[in-house]
Enzyme design. Sequence first.
Site, PDB file in Angstrom:
ATOM      1  N   SER A 293       0.857  -1.222   0.008  1.00  0.00           N
ATOM      2  CA  SER A 293       0.056   0.014  -0.041  1.00  0.00           C
ATOM      3  C   SER A 293       0.786   1.089   0.082  1.00  0.00           C
ATOM      4  CB  SER A 293      -0.923   0.014   1.276  1.00  0.00           C
ATOM      5  OG  SER A 293      -1.640   1.365   1.362  1.00  0.00           O
TER       6      SER A 293
ATOM      7  N   TYR B 206      -3.053   0.037  10.389  1.00  0.00           N
ATOM      8  CA  TYR B 206      -2.813  -0.767   8.994  1.00  0.00           C
ATOM      9  C   TYR B 206      -1.418  -0.218   8.476  1.00  0.00           C
ATOM     10  CZ  TYR B 206      -3.879  -1.209   4.272  1.00  0.00           C
ATOM     11  OH  TYR B 206      -3.740  -1.558   2.690  1.00  0.00           O
TER      12      TYR B 206
END
Length: 222
Positions: free
Chosen positions: A126, A139
Amino acid sequence: MKTAMITGASGGIGSAIAEALAPTHILLLAGRPAARLDAVAARLGATTWPLDLADPDSVEAAAEPLAELDVLVHNAGVAYPGRVAESTPEQWRATFEVNVIGAVALTLALLPALRAARGQVVFINSGSGLNVSPGLAAYSASKFALRAFADSLRADEPSLRVTSVHPGRVDTEMQRDLIAYEGGEYEPAKFLSAETVAQVVAGVIATPLDAHTHQVVVRPRA
């Protein structure tokens, strides 16, 4: 035909990757039994592969039948939107259990099969694995850890090709949850499509054998 295992293939980026690889690979769609995963497998002529990344016994069982594996795509992941002060230790544990420990456990279990094929491991990371995103504390931390694992795997297993793919924001259900948390209006045109990310991943996997792509960063033009 080469064989590829994809985790988190029931929808979003995972199912798009499966569709992109279907013409060139025998597909093993790994995950917990679900109607959505069955539907993707049926559409693509793929095989579902029972797997619970949070269960070590399930991971071992999933790896046992495979003598060789050409491609492993780590796509499964979870996110609990929240800033540091809003987060809980339970959310951090759950995030790391799937995003990091599960990926590590599956990679280790499949390492003999990947070595035998001189295979590839692709981690769908990501933008949050390069720069911390506000409101995604756990996250972001998990994606930094996943990148470190990918780098270590690449350094320690020279027979494998290991790539981290870092997309920007993608039009997925996870993105909708994040925008809802942020209180914004969801505009799909502002984000990458899952199909675009899948084509990037397919390109990495198709890279000629004399090259090794370590990292790919892709962002929406908008």
